[in-house]
Design an enzyme around this catalytic site. Structure first.
Site, mmCIF file in Angstrom:
data_model
loop_
_atom_site.group_PDB
_atom_site.id
_atom_site.type_symbol
_atom_site.label_atom_id
_atom_site.label_comp_id
_atom_site.label_asym_id
_atom_site.label_seq_id
_atom_site.Cartn_x
_atom_site.Cartn_y
_atom_site.Cartn_z
ATOM 1 N N HIS A 86 0.843 -1.199 0.000
ATOM 2 C CA HIS A 86 0.000 0.000 0.000
ATOM 3 C C HIS A 86 0.875 1.245 0.000
ATOM 4 C CE1 HIS A 86 -4.091 -1.662 1.540
ATOM 5 N NE2 HIS A 86 -3.536 -2.444 0.637
ATOM 6 N N TYR A 215 -8.975 5.145 8.033
ATOM 7 C CA TYR A 215 -9.057 5.478 9.461
ATOM 8 C C TYR A 215 -10.108 6.570 9.585
ATOM 9 C CZ TYR A 215 -4.611 3.020 10.266
ATOM 10 O OH TYR A 215 -3.628 2.073 10.362
ATOM 11 N N PRO A 307 -3.624 0.109 18.983
ATOM 12 C CA PRO A 307 -3.396 -0.340 17.597
ATOM 13 C C PRO A 307 -3.574 0.735 16.524
ATOM 14 C CG PRO A 307 -5.462 -1.208 18.458
ATOM 15 C CD PRO A 307 -4.785 -0.542 19.599
ATOM 16 N N LYS A 311 1.469 -0.247 15.129
ATOM 17 C CA LYS A 311 2.890 -0.293 15.492
ATOM 18 C C LYS A 311 3.286 -1.501 16.360
ATOM 19 C CE LYS A 311 4.458 3.214 13.355
ATOM 20 N NZ LYS A 311 4.113 2.637 12.052
ATOM 21 N N TYR A 399 4.174 6.489 9.991
ATOM 22 C CA TYR A 399 3.332 5.348 9.609
ATOM 23 C C TYR A 399 4.145 4.279 8.858
ATOM 24 C CZ TYR A 399 -0.886 2.806 8.404
ATOM 25 O OH TYR A 399 -1.843 1.827 8.299
#
Ligand code: RFL
Ligand code: PHB
Length: 404
Positions: A86, A215, A307, A311, A399
């Site tokens: 991704h 998200y 979560p 990570k 990220y």
């Protein structure tokens, strides 16, 4: 009951090894694999059965560093075939949307969507193929003489007690394991924040609603759209801590998820029967230092992140990178500088991931009783992300994973 340590061990339980690894989750198996490749004898002790370990549904996103480490460990082939690369993620806030172009913001870095269950299965397969010793259903594991020069570990397999002498113990047994609890309380400093909500997760064999992760911050609570493959989806909704999974029919879950997503994404959602549903509480936790004598903590045994930043598993991988390098330098060159620096090196990365995970969590979740000021702060965070490349770059850099 006093363990009878005189009983003779079956052939696959050695009386002595280099490193006893407590815990056969991703941290323990990856360490075992890397040490074996470096010619360092080790034994893994896992409390549960292999089937149980492989039935746990957990993380789904691997940073570049974790991907590279798995390849170096010789377990990257299926991940490279089946994992989904991704190069961006979507963030929505109420009815606004923003794409974080990970590759553009980080000079080409990406993440790999490949489930922790698959990583663990690949590691077990590799340990089997190399003849690694992984002892399942090892009960009553106890660590002895960790500050002396001759540590040993005792445990029970079936009716029989065993004792393995070793040079080092790796505590890879997760948050509830025995390793961290074997360190005297006055030798550890604990940092903890428990969030007033959990995540209800659902796994279903339906195509993902979007080709990237979404998200979603919403006044009803956070939601996340993730995936395991092009035909299997993983969704989460924020829920109160006292919620029972039995009270969540699949229909109730899908209705709640739809209410929290931007309309165009929600309109494409394909629903279906759940394969798994569970609730996980959210917590931030760090134990310092990550070493006590000849015991080294790694992964969830030493730290937990909520979560939201994806990570947890990735921190386990970076700990294992530092620890395997340090142990290899000890055995190959008699160089103990890596072991001496392990805790500080690992913690420097852990705290930055704690910060990012805490920030993602506080920015995107609905906090009960937090008030209007906190709500405006969340809106300002989203506005800043939407208007500033520097802000998006900071998110993207964290990220995809800070360097090891
Ligand atoms: P694990 O995976 O907990 O493995 C530890 C292993 O040690 C065994 N064990 C013992 N063995 C011998 N003797 C004892 N006394 C023992 N006590 C425990 C356990 O049976 C287990 O097999 O830790 P590890 O290897 O450090 O790996 C860390 C990751 O599993 C963890 O960081 C992530 O899964 C966290 N996490 C998530 N991370 C994400 O990035 N995204 C997620 O969506 C996500 N979901 C989750 C999660 C963790 C969860 N936990 C721990 C409850 C969902 C859940 C439910
Ligand atoms: C998952 O796919 O389970 C997942 C993905 C991203 C997260 C958390 C969980 O931040």
């Amino acid at each position: 009951m006093t363990p009878d340590l005189s009983g003779c061990s079956p052939a696959d339980v050695p009386a002595r090894t280099g490193v006893v690894i407590v815990g056969g989750g991703p941290s323990g198996l990856l360490l075992s694999q890397l040490l074996h490749l470096a010619g360092i004898a080790n034994v893994v002790l896992e409390r549960r059965s292999r089937a149980y370990v492989l039935s746990r549904i957990r993380a789904g996103v691997l940073e570049q560093g974790a991907v590279d480490l798995l390849r170096r460990a010789g377990v990257g082939a299926r991940m490279d075939r089946e994992g989904l690369v991704h190069d961006g993620v979507e963030i929505s806030f109420h009815d606004r949307r923003l794409r974080i172009d990970l590759a553009d913001l980080t000079e080409g870095k990406t993440v790999m969507v490949y489930g922790q269950t698959e990583v663990t299965a690949d590691l077990y397969e590799a340990r089997d193929a190399m003849g690694g010793t992984v002892l399942h259903e090892a009960e009553h594991v106890q660590l002895h003489d960790l500050e002396g020069g001759r540590p040993f570990v005792t445990f029970r397999l079936g009716e029989r007690y065993h004792r393995i002498e070793c040079d080092f113990v790796a505590g890879c047994d997760g948050f509830h394991g025995v390793s961290r609890r074997s360190i005297p309380a006055d030798r550890l400093r604990l940092f903890e924040m428990v969030y007033p909500f959990g995540w209800l997760g659902l796994l279903a064999d339906v195509p993902p609603v979007h080709d990237e992760l979404v998200y979603a911050g919403h006044e009803r609570g956070f939601a996340l759209c993730s995936m395991r493959s092009r035909t299997r989806s993983r969704y989460y909704v924020q829920c109160p801590l006292d919620e029972k999974v039995e009270d969540w029919s699949d229909d109730r879950f899908w209705t709640e998820l739809v209410s929290r997503l931007p309309a165009d994404i929600a309109g494409r959602l394909v629903t279906g029967p759940s394969i798994e549903k569970s609730i996980a509480p959210l917590r931030s936790f760090v134990a310092e230092p990550m070493r006590f004598g000849r015991l080294f903590l790694a992964g969830d045994a030493a730290h937990i992140v909520p979560p939201t930043g994806a990570k947890g598993l990735n921190l386990a991988a970076s700990d294992i990178h530092y620890l395997s390098e340090a142990l290899t330098a000890h055995y190959r060159r008699g160089d103990d500088s890596g072991l001496a620096a392990y805790s500080d090196r690992a913690l420097a990365r852990v705290w930055k991931a704690e910060r990012f995970s805490w920030w993602m969590t506080t920015t995107l979740h609905a906090f009960p009783d937090r008030g209007a000021f906190a709500a405006r702060m969340q809106e300002a965070e989203f506005d800043y992300l939407a208007s500033s490349r520097a802000a998006r770059q900071a998110l993207a850099e964290n990220y995809v994973g800070l360097p090891y």
